[in-house]
Design a protein around this motif. Structure first.
Motif, PDB file in Angstrom:
ATOM      1  N   ASP A  46    -107.844  48.582 -62.552  1.00  0.00           N
ATOM      2  CA  ASP A  46    -108.906  47.724 -63.103  1.00  0.00           C
ATOM      3  C   ASP A  46    -109.058  46.419 -62.312  1.00  0.00           C
ATOM      4  OD1 ASP A  46    -109.042  49.716 -64.998  1.00  0.00           O
ATOM      5  OD2 ASP A  46    -107.891  48.621 -66.490  1.00  0.00           O
ATOM      6  N   SER A  47    -107.952  45.710 -62.124  1.00  0.00           N
ATOM      7  CA  SER A  47    -108.087  44.434 -61.393  1.00  0.00           C
ATOM      8  C   SER A  47    -108.433  44.679 -59.929  1.00  0.00           C
ATOM      9  CB  SER A  47    -106.832  43.561 -61.533  1.00  0.00           C
ATOM     10  OG  SER A  47    -105.713  44.152 -60.917  1.00  0.00           O
ATOM     11  N   SER A  48    -107.998  45.828 -59.383  1.00  0.00           N
ATOM     12  CA  SER A  48    -108.331  46.117 -57.979  1.00  0.00           C
ATOM     13  C   SER A  48    -109.827  46.379 -57.812  1.00  0.00           C
ATOM     14  CB  SER A  48    -107.543  47.334 -57.482  1.00  0.00           C
ATOM     15  OG  SER A  48    -106.173  47.042 -57.480  1.00  0.00           O
ATOM     16  N   VAL A  49    -110.416  47.100 -58.766  1.00  0.00           N
ATOM     17  CA  VAL A  49    -111.859  47.375 -58.689  1.00  0.00           C
ATOM     18  C   VAL A  49    -112.654  46.070 -58.855  1.00  0.00           C
ATOM     19  CG1 VAL A  49    -113.783  48.521 -59.883  1.00  0.00           C
ATOM     20  CG2 VAL A  49    -111.704  49.802 -59.342  1.00  0.00           C
ATOM     21  N   VAL A  50    -112.212  45.230 -59.786  1.00  0.00           N
ATOM     22  CA  VAL A  50    -112.897  43.946 -59.965  1.00  0.00           C
ATOM     23  C   VAL A  50    -112.790  43.120 -58.673  1.00  0.00           C
ATOM     24  CG1 VAL A  50    -112.796  41.729 -61.194  1.00  0.00           C
ATOM     25  CG2 VAL A  50    -112.692  43.867 -62.462  1.00  0.00           C
ATOM     26  N   ALA A  51    -111.605  43.120 -58.058  1.00  0.00           N
ATOM     27  CA  ALA A  51    -111.432  42.366 -56.811  1.00  0.00           C
ATOM     28  C   ALA A  51    -112.386  42.903 -55.740  1.00  0.00           C
ATOM     29  CB  ALA A  51    -109.979  42.465 -56.330  1.00  0.00           C
ATOM     30  N   ALA A  52    -112.421  44.223 -55.590  1.00  0.00           N
ATOM     31  CA  ALA A  52    -113.258  44.814 -54.536  1.00  0.00           C
ATOM     32  C   ALA A  52    -114.741  44.488 -54.768  1.00  0.00           C
ATOM     33  CB  ALA A  52    -113.026  46.322 -54.473  1.00  0.00           C
ATOM     34  N   LEU A  53    -115.161  44.515 -56.032  1.00  0.00           N
ATOM     35  CA  LEU A  53    -116.563  44.180 -56.353  1.00  0.00           C
ATOM     36  C   LEU A  53    -116.864  42.720 -55.999  1.00  0.00           C
ATOM     37  CD1 LEU A  53    -117.418  45.654 -59.892  1.00  0.00           C
ATOM     38  CD2 LEU A  53    -118.822  45.832 -57.828  1.00  0.00           C
ATOM     39  N   LEU A  54    -115.954  41.844 -56.409  1.00  0.00           N
ATOM     40  CA  LEU A  54    -116.191  40.418 -56.172  1.00  0.00           C
ATOM     41  C   LEU A  54    -116.108  40.058 -54.694  1.00  0.00           C
ATOM     42  CD1 LEU A  54    -114.795  39.730 -59.481  1.00  0.00           C
ATOM     43  CD2 LEU A  54    -116.255  37.947 -58.590  1.00  0.00           C
ATOM     44  N   ILE A  55    -115.249  40.757 -53.957  1.00  0.00           N
ATOM     45  CA  ILE A  55    -115.170  40.494 -52.508  1.00  0.00           C
ATOM     46  C   ILE A  55    -116.526  40.818 -51.884  1.00  0.00           C
ATOM     47  CG2 ILE A  55    -114.146  41.284 -50.327  1.00  0.00           C
ATOM     48  CD1 ILE A  55    -111.502  41.725 -52.020  1.00  0.00           C
ATOM     49  N   GLU A 182    -114.765  56.179 -65.152  1.00  0.00           N
ATOM     50  CA  GLU A 182    -115.875  55.548 -64.425  1.00  0.00           C
ATOM     51  C   GLU A 182    -115.348  54.463 -63.471  1.00  0.00           C
ATOM     52  OE1 GLU A 182    -119.652  55.446 -67.255  1.00  0.00           O
ATOM     53  OE2 GLU A 182    -117.958  54.440 -68.163  1.00  0.00           O
ATOM     54  N   VAL A 183    -114.315  53.753 -63.931  1.00  0.00           N
ATOM     55  CA  VAL A 183    -113.718  52.717 -63.073  1.00  0.00           C
ATOM     56  C   VAL A 183    -113.192  53.376 -61.801  1.00  0.00           C
ATOM     57  CG1 VAL A 183    -111.893  50.962 -62.894  1.00  0.00           C
ATOM     58  CG2 VAL A 183    -113.048  51.321 -65.084  1.00  0.00           C
ATOM     59  N   ARG A 184    -112.607  54.567 -61.972  1.00  0.00           N
ATOM     60  CA  ARG A 184    -112.047  55.265 -60.801  1.00  0.00           C
ATOM     61  C   ARG A 184    -113.162  55.696 -59.834  1.00  0.00           C
ATOM     62  NH1 ARG A 184    -106.682  55.769 -62.603  1.00  0.00           N
ATOM     63  NH2 ARG A 184    -106.464  56.675 -64.661  1.00  0.00           N
ATOM     64  N   VAL A 185    -114.282  56.193 -60.370  1.00  0.00           N
ATOM     65  CA  VAL A 185    -115.388  56.606 -59.490  1.00  0.00           C
ATOM     66  C   VAL A 185    -115.918  55.380 -58.728  1.00  0.00           C
ATOM     67  CG1 VAL A 185    -117.683  57.683 -59.394  1.00  0.00           C
ATOM     68  CG2 VAL A 185    -116.026  58.482 -61.078  1.00  0.00           C
ATOM     69  N   VAL A 186    -116.031  54.263 -59.437  1.00  0.00           N
ATOM     70  CA  VAL A 186    -116.519  53.034 -58.790  1.00  0.00           C
ATOM     71  C   VAL A 186    -115.515  52.576 -57.721  1.00  0.00           C
ATOM     72  CG1 VAL A 186    -117.045  50.577 -59.176  1.00  0.00           C
ATOM     73  CG2 VAL A 186    -117.935  52.302 -60.751  1.00  0.00           C
ATOM     74  N   PRO A 193    -108.153  52.728 -51.650  1.00  0.00           N
ATOM     75  CA  PRO A 193    -107.360  53.925 -51.346  1.00  0.00           C
ATOM     76  C   PRO A 193    -107.023  54.727 -52.614  1.00  0.00           C
ATOM     77  CG  PRO A 193    -106.066  51.912 -51.028  1.00  0.00           C
ATOM     78  CD  PRO A 193    -107.458  51.480 -51.333  1.00  0.00           C
ATOM     79  N   ASP A 194    -106.879  56.043 -52.437  1.00  0.00           N
ATOM     80  CA  ASP A 194    -106.621  56.936 -53.578  1.00  0.00           C
ATOM     81  C   ASP A 194    -105.396  56.518 -54.386  1.00  0.00           C
ATOM     82  OD1 ASP A 194    -108.783  58.384 -52.996  1.00  0.00           O
ATOM     83  OD2 ASP A 194    -107.744  60.259 -52.512  1.00  0.00           O
ATOM     84  N   HIS A 195    -104.348  56.069 -53.700  1.00  0.00           N
ATOM     85  CA  HIS A 195    -103.145  55.732 -54.471  1.00  0.00           C
ATOM     86  C   HIS A 195    -103.372  54.543 -55.399  1.00  0.00           C
ATOM     87  CE1 HIS A 195    -102.202  52.429 -51.691  1.00  0.00           C
ATOM     88  NE2 HIS A 195    -102.562  53.255 -50.731  1.00  0.00           N
ATOM     89  N   MET A 196    -104.415  53.751 -55.145  1.00  0.00           N
ATOM     90  CA  MET A 196    -104.744  52.677 -56.081  1.00  0.00           C
ATOM     91  C   MET A 196    -105.686  53.186 -57.174  1.00  0.00           C
ATOM     92  SD  MET A 196    -105.235  49.057 -54.158  1.00  0.00           S
ATOM     93  CE  MET A 196    -103.748  48.058 -54.001  1.00  0.00           C
ATOM     94  N   VAL A 197    -106.651  54.000 -56.732  1.00  0.00           N
ATOM     95  CA  VAL A 197    -107.683  54.478 -57.667  1.00  0.00           C
ATOM     96  C   VAL A 197    -107.090  55.452 -58.701  1.00  0.00           C
ATOM     97  CG1 VAL A 197    -109.788  55.865 -57.799  1.00  0.00           C
ATOM     98  CG2 VAL A 197    -109.556  54.136 -56.023  1.00  0.00           C
TER      99      VAL A 197
END
Ligand code: XMP
Length: 325
Positions: A46-55, A182-186, A193-197
């Motif tokens: 969750d926090s990784s996806v938010v980080a990637a979006l905000l970056i 859905e978070v994983r697809v995003v 990387p897959d190991h994070m998703v």
């Protein structure tokens, strides 16, 4: 309670994820403009996806803080630094607060007290880092829709790393209406990387709830090594369980080692392998693990100093919880 808009389509593929990402980037830009945003980046999905979006949306105006409380899994902080600082060029502050946490936890036996100490100190460390940053006006959070449904918007029922309430920032919560799948697809569409998703769930208090009773550094280090072995071996199975790890309870049993051909008895720890399947973490079954995998883990785990016994936990939930504390 905030409700997911009825019109919102379920994000099941890359095309839908792309349009969600574009919408969110525009929304984030509109909300924060050229101001700075702070994010506690655990390395969880969750926090990784938010980080990637905000970056993508605001680049260096996102300040990610990764707090190492000393209870993370082997290689985890390095992975966060590699992916976010080195590959995504994120503005990442890494804080190794291991000693602070372990000193506070010394001799603390009671599980909920341990959780409170870890959660409280996490907020202290995060707030200190926030105070060092100038011009922060927003706080990004990886709240997802189940958090809103289950606990009125508080991130996970007993999560560590929640919002420091005394920090008076406006919230940025771009994935708050998404379900986990859905978070994983995003995340995948954003190039994580897959190991994070596809990371298995990991509790906020980390290895702290698997090193039962009073945490000692030697038992914690043994646990971190054993956990890496369990993740590697079980990770090789064609179908990996929902969650798999090990615990080292605060108990010892007799072992024997041979010195110059002579057997000597000594006391050592038992490492408990746990692998579970579930859809909701409420009811849990225990999948079969091939005996060859169990033996492969055993043979590596008993080489870790201090461990002389390996057990397999076949308890279902109920009656046992997933974690050992
Ligand atoms: P239990 O042990 O309650 O775990 O059956 C259910 C799920 O929750 C995770 N868990 C935690 N997650 N903070 C967290 O963020 C915690 O204190 C905590 N305790 C348990 C556990 O890993 C499992 O997935």
């Amino acid at each position: 309670m905030e409700k997911r808009p009825d019109s919102m389509e379920r994000i099941t593929n890359e095309a839908l994820a792309k349009s969600f990402i574009d919408e969110q980037i525009a929304a984030i830009k509109a909300q924060v403009g050229n101001k700075k945003v702070l994010l506690a980046l655990s390395g969880g999905v969750d926090s990784s996806v938010v980080a990637a979006l905000l970056i993508k949306a605001i680049g260096q105006n996102l300040v990610c803080v990764h707090v190492n409380h000393g209870l993370l899994r082997k290689g985890e902080p390095e992975e966060v630094i590699e992916v976010f600082r080195n590959q995504m060029n994120a503005n990442l502050v890494y804080v190794d607060a291991t000693d602070r946490f372990l000193n506070l936890l010394k001799d603390v036996v009671e599980p909920e007290k341990k959780r409170k100490i870890i959660g409280g100190e996490f907020i202290n460390v995060f707030a200190e880092e926030a105070a060092k940053q100038e011009g922060i006006e927003f706080l990004a959070q990886g709240t997802i829709y189940p958090d809103i449904l289950e606990s009125d918007g508080v991130k996970a029922h007993h999560n560590v790393g929640g919002l420091p309430e005394e920090l008076n920032f406006e919230l940025v919560e771009p994935i708050k209406f998404l379900y986990k799948d859905e978070v994983r697809v995003v995340g995948k569409t954003l190039g994580l990387p897959d190991h994070m998703v596809y990371r298995q769930p990991f509790p906020g208090p980390g290895l702290g709830v698997r090193c039962t009773g009073a945490i000692t550094r030697d038992r914690l280090e043994a646990l971190r090594e054993a956990d890496a072995i369990v993740r590697e071996e079980i990770g090789k199975l064609p179908q990996t369980p929902w969650q798999y790890f090990c615990a080292i309870p605060d108990m010892q049993s007799t072992g024997i080692k041979y010195v110059n051909g002579k057997g000597e008895r000594y006391m050592g720890w038992a490492c408990v392998i746990r692998a579970v399947n579930t859809t909701d973490a409420v009811k849990v079954t225990v999948p079969e693990i091939p005996f060859t995998s169990l033996c492969a883990m055993r043979d590596k785990i008993v080489q870790i100093p201090g461990i002389n016994r390996v057990l397999w936990d076949i308890s279902e939930k109920p009656v046992a919880t997933i974690e050992w504390e």
